[in-house]
Design a protein around this motif. Structure first.
Motif, PDB file in Angstrom:
ATOM      1  N   CYS A 115      -0.229  -0.366  -1.492  1.00  0.00           N
ATOM      2  CA  CYS A 115      -0.620  -1.407  -2.435  1.00  0.00           C
ATOM      3  C   CYS A 115      -1.478  -0.813  -3.552  1.00  0.00           C
ATOM      4  CB  CYS A 115      -1.398  -2.495  -1.699  1.00  0.00           C
ATOM      5  SG  CYS A 115      -1.967  -3.812  -2.786  1.00  0.00           S
ATOM      6  N   CYS A 125      -5.065  -3.103  -3.244  1.00  0.00           N
ATOM      7  CA  CYS A 125      -6.037  -2.965  -2.141  1.00  0.00           C
ATOM      8  C   CYS A 125      -5.897  -1.640  -1.408  1.00  0.00           C
ATOM      9  CB  CYS A 125      -5.922  -4.134  -1.163  1.00  0.00           C
ATOM     10  SG  CYS A 125      -4.540  -4.030  -0.023  1.00  0.00           S
ATOM     11  N   CYS A 136      -3.010  -8.175   1.121  1.00  0.00           N
ATOM     12  CA  CYS A 136      -3.722  -8.950   0.094  1.00  0.00           C
ATOM     13  C   CYS A 136      -2.803  -9.856  -0.728  1.00  0.00           C
ATOM     14  CB  CYS A 136      -4.500  -8.011  -0.839  1.00  0.00           C
ATOM     15  SG  CYS A 136      -3.448  -7.148  -2.035  1.00  0.00           S
ATOM     16  N   CYS A 195       2.436  -6.889  -0.890  1.00  0.00           N
ATOM     17  CA  CYS A 195       1.485  -6.384   0.104  1.00  0.00           C
ATOM     18  C   CYS A 195       1.135  -7.478   1.106  1.00  0.00           C
ATOM     19  CB  CYS A 195       0.216  -5.914  -0.608  1.00  0.00           C
ATOM     20  SG  CYS A 195      -1.123  -5.473   0.520  1.00  0.00           S
TER      21      CYS A 195
HETATM   22 ZN   LIG Z   1      -2.798  -5.175  -1.038  1.00  0.00          ZN
END
Ligand SMILES: [Zn+2]
Lengths: 128, 377
Positions: free
Chosen positions: A30, A33, A47, A44
């Motif tokens: 990601c 994050c 998040c 992702c």
């Molecule tokens: Zn993420």
């Protein structure tokens, strides 16, 4: 050679297998994050971000579990039996299913190779 | 309040010439007779799925076949947990006042309606189509991975697993409708042919034909007064390669929710019905939920704790491992046997003081969990 088991039409999956045919094991990280995930999804799961990038694993990892299949799901795969299916924890922090050397034990350090199975190149792990 | 007022089943096994609809009708009629109800008194109908009869609206197919015109009807899918999930939804429908009598029915000619290869191939699709199935994985392979890791992590042995298969077969020997009734020994299990090591043939449930049904009502309609006191679910993953913590697959979370819903504790349960598609499934569920210690299921079986006279009488119909597995009906059989035990109608299988029961269904590869607490009132 035709493939015994067809993939879905998911373009992400098709790209992943094309990478495997080229000797690379992809996974996603990601951009927001930093979480690593397998299988690739295009978003992702940590998040919710849609900004994920494909990265390629070094190919080293540890056997999390392993089983030996004596009875394949279709007669066309019988010539390959027995074969071992493993869950491998890659050093990048993701887990994937793959083929493996049947002699491997849980906890063994392994390195990815590639083999032909049912008309397709699949990752196969052997002792590092 | 929701009562399981009637239950019924066909025999399980290989039944030549049977159809999914024929089995469904036979089981439904038996459950309706048991509940003392006629088809027109049913105002809710729930079913699951049948791999041999894929259909976009199976519940109304069954309703029409039976002559039921429900106010609420549809199919559910939660793999092996579907049976208990249907009962949970039936309770919700009855408790909410939407329905008075809900028929839940599961049937499939899974053994005779398709070839063995077809069955294996269809079931393997429970795996991920792109990241698991292409490796030639099968349902036993997914469970073989579970077994290998769980045995490694907690010190479970193949002897432990074999003990569970032996108890299930002993129980099935007392049920006239069970698929596999001939006694087996621990050595028989360990000498059976490898399927997906460490799992061997007798660690795996058979593929069966069968139908089974129950009627859940707002008021008791028959002599049997068995109440659904609470229920709960948990779903942590679908595919085994995405299960994070193998000591916490969702079974305990589901059981804890059901017990909290019922206002009861694990120690209050006098009869257990726990999903057992493989010996490892049963061991993991019993141990994670907490009925026995980690790696303790085998020793509990060997000590007779799961017998009729034990302190944890378990799957007295023989479970999936021996009563049989016809898909959704395999997991619903656990609930039906619990009703018979709590109603005191289990005949030579009757457990004394079976006043409370815990039922647990598990779908996929430890993916979908549904738990239920029943009591005799
Ligand atoms: Zn993420």
């Amino acid at each position: 050679m035709t493939e015994t088991i067809s993939l879905s039409t998911d373009p992400i999956a098709r790209r992943w297998w094309a990478d495997v045919a080229g000797g690379r094991i992809g996974y996603e990280r990601c951009a927001d994050c930093g979480a690593a995930q397998f299988y690739p999804r295009g978003h992702c799961t940590a998040c919710g971000s849609r900004r994920v990038e494909t990265q390629y694993a070094a190919g080293t990892g540890t056997i999390f579990s392993i089983t030996v299949v004596h009875r394949p799901p279709s007669p066309a795969l019988q010539p390959f039996a027995p074969y071992a299916i493993a869950l491998v924890d890659l050093d990048e922090g993701v887990r994937l299913m793959a083929h493996a050397d049947p002699a491997l034990a849980i906890g063994a350090r392994v390195r990815a190779g590639f083999t032909s199975f049912g008309g397709r190149v699949v990752p196969r792990f052997a002792a590092e | 309040m929701a009562f399981i007022s009637g239950v019924g089943n066909t025999r399980y096994g290989k039944i030549d010439g049977c159809t999914t609809m024929g089995l469904a009708a036979e089981a439904a009629h038996a459950a309706l007779d048991d509940a003392g109800l006629r088809p027109k008194e049913i105002d809710g109908l729930l079913t699951g799925y049948a791999t041999t009869m894929p259909h976009i609206m199976l519940a109304t197919v069954i309703a029409e076949r039976l002559g039921v015109r429900p106010a609420y009807a549809h199919a559910l899918q939660a793999g092996g947990a579907t049976g208990v999930a249907m009962a949970m939804l039936a309770k919700i429908l009855v408790d909410s006042g939407r329905c008075r009598a809900v028929l839940i029915v599961a049937a499939e000619n899974r053994a005779s309606g398709q070839s063995r290869d077809q069955a294996i191939q269809t079931l393997a699709q429970a795996g991920h189509p792109d990241y698991e199935v292409p490796y030639g994985a099968t349902i036993p392979a997914y469970y073989g991975l579970l077994a290998a890791r769980y045995m490694h992590q907690f010190g479970v042995t193949d002897v432990d697993l074999a003990e569970l298969a032996v108890v299930m077969r002993r129980h099935a020997g007392r049920h006239p409708d069970a698929h596999l009734r001939a006694p087996i020994s621990r050595d028989d299990v360990m000498a059976s042919k490898p399927i997906a090591l460490p799992l061997r043939l007798l660690d795996c449930c058979p593929v069966s034909d069968g139908g089974i049904a129950a009627v859940i009502t707002r008021e008791p309609t028959a002599a049997a007064k068995v109440r659904i006191r609470g229920a709960g679910q948990a779903h942590f993953h679908q595919h085994i390669s995405c299960a994070r913590d193998w000591a916490d697959m969702g079974a305990k979370a589901s059981a804890d929710r059901a017990l909290a819903d019922a206002g009861m504790a694990l120690g209050d349960m006098r009869y257990l019905a726990v999903y057992d598609s493989f010996t490892i499934t049963l061991a993991m569920l019993l141990e994670e939920i907490g009925f026995v210690r980690r790696a303790g299921a085998g020793e509990a079986a060997a000590a007779g704790r799961f017998d009729l006279t034990g302190d944890l009488p378990l799957n007295t119909h023989g479970g999936l491992l021996s009563f049989g597995h016809c898909g959704v009906g395999g997991g619903l059989a656990h609930l039906v046997e619990t009703q018979r035990q709590l109603a005191g109608r289990a005949g030579e299988r009757q457990v004394r003081n079976a006043t409370t029961g815990f039922v647990h269904g598990d779908g996929g590869v430890m993916s979908s969990h549904v738990s239920m607490v029943l009591e005799r009132v």
